[in-house]
Scaffold this active site. Structure first.
Site, short mmCIF file in Angstrom:
data_model
loop_
_atom_site.label_atom_id
_atom_site.label_comp_id
_atom_site.label_asym_id
_atom_site.label_seq_id
_atom_site.Cartn_x
_atom_site.Cartn_y
_atom_site.Cartn_z
N ASP A 109 0.79 -1.16 -0.11
CA ASP A 109 -0.13 0.01 0.02
C ASP A 109 0.88 1.46 0.05
OD1 ASP A 109 -2.24 -1.51 0.02
OD2 ASP A 109 -2.44 -1.16 2.27
N ARG A 159 -0.34 -0.85 -8.85
CA ARG A 159 -1.91 -0.57 -8.42
C ARG A 159 -2.10 0.99 -8.49
NH1 ARG A 159 -2.98 -0.85 -2.42
NH2 ARG A 159 -3.30 -3.38 -2.81
#
Ligand code: FDA
Length: 279
Positions: A109, A159
């Site tokens: 993340d 991502r």
């Protein structure tokens, strides 16, 4: 906590690892892939950091044992990035190595901008040795376009998200339209220059554009969405055979995650207040 938990529960699986596993089993039955995140961030005490590593190793074992279609997503600040980069690297490498044995993909993340450079550096170092690891990049950061080009040249697996933290206008785009424009521009760069990546948004306009690009470029792209958000869209796309992945957080440290979701959906606060008053 009773009232809060009612609202939080739509966005996270529960406090235990088995809650997350149960959610992923349900998702897999509908053709959706799981993406488990153990909640927690900005840990500096060894005890919390070691527990985070242990939780991920147990989650990976469980994914393997239950033969689930599932990835994991890790915040480097829960593994000590803020205080000790070398120690953090050792921790994330342990997780990625364990996942590799089982053929499981690990996402990193992206957190607040104070950690962007350290996160990118750690990722690049990892990617040299491991193919099962990807990194999140935030379209709202002005630096991201450059980061993406550099990362693509190093075979990074990316991502793309809009970005969920409060950042200063000197480093981040602020208006919804400008962030969407940046997302679109970066998405085009990804489709042209990268073979495998993830588009993580619930924004219809961006998903529609991604589908047009996917039809044109035929890349290995997955669509990622959060638990509790746009389930209709997940099912619709899964039925059309797109790879749909749901981010499934679990654990006791849900407050920061919850507050980020509230910022995206401020009407939730109104609902909470209304419930409190009507009790
Ligand atoms: P936007 O916020 O404009 O929402 C589009 C539509 O989606 C809304 O109109 C609404 O219908 C629905 N929606 C969005 N949020 C909702 C909510 N909370 N509740 C109900 N409906 C909602 N960010 C980050 O900074 N670092 C990270 O590592 C990640 N990782 C990540 C992984 C995955 C799988 C996803 C999907 C997202 C992230 N994010 C993230 C969060 C991301 O940056 C962003 O904040 C959210 O995805 C919301 O932005 P959208 O692109 O969906 O657009």
């Amino acid at each position: 906590m009773g009232l809060w938990i009612h609202f939080v529960k739509q966005w996270f699986a529960g406090e235990s690892r088995l809650d997350a596993i149960k959610r992923v089993k349900q998702l897999n039955k509908s053709g959706i892939v799981g993406l488990i995140n153990f909640l927690g961030e900005h840990h500096e005490e060894k005890h919390y950091i070691e527990n985070s590593v242990r939780q991920y190793l147990l989650v990976l074992n469980e994914i393997k044992r239950e033969k689930l279609d599932c990835e994991v997503s890790v915040k480097l600040s829960q593994l000590g990035l803020k205080s000790d980069e070398k120690y953090c690297f050792k921790n994330i490498e342990h997780i990625v190595k364990h996942a590799k044995k089982f053929g499981i993909f690990v996402w990193i993340d992206m957190e607040n901008s104070e950690l962007t450079q350290k996160t990118v550096d750690t990722y690049k170092k990892l990617r040299k040795h491991y193919s099962n690891v990807g990194i999140c990049i935030q379209a709202y950061l002005k630096r991201s376009r450059k980061d993406i080009e550099d990362l693509i040249s190093k075979k990074a697996i990316i991502r793309l998200v809009k970005g969920a933290y409060v950042e200063d206008s000197s480093i981040a785009f602020k208006s919804k339209e400008r962030i969407r424009k940046s997302f679109l521009e970066i998405m085009h760069v990804l489709f042209k220059g990268s073979d495998k990546f993830a588009i993580a948004t619930h924004d219809d306009r961006l998903v529609d554009e991604a589908i047009i690009l996917e039809n044109k470029y035929k890349k290995d792209v997955e669509f990622q969405m959060l638990m509790g958000v746009r389930h209709d869209l997940k099912i619709k796309l899964a039925k059309k055979n797109y790879r749909i992945v749901e981010y499934v957080p679990y654990g006791k440290h849900w407050m920061s995650y919850f507050m980020r979701r509230v910022r995206e959906r401020p009407t939730i606060l109104f609902l909470i207040l209304r419930s409190a008053i009507s009790k």
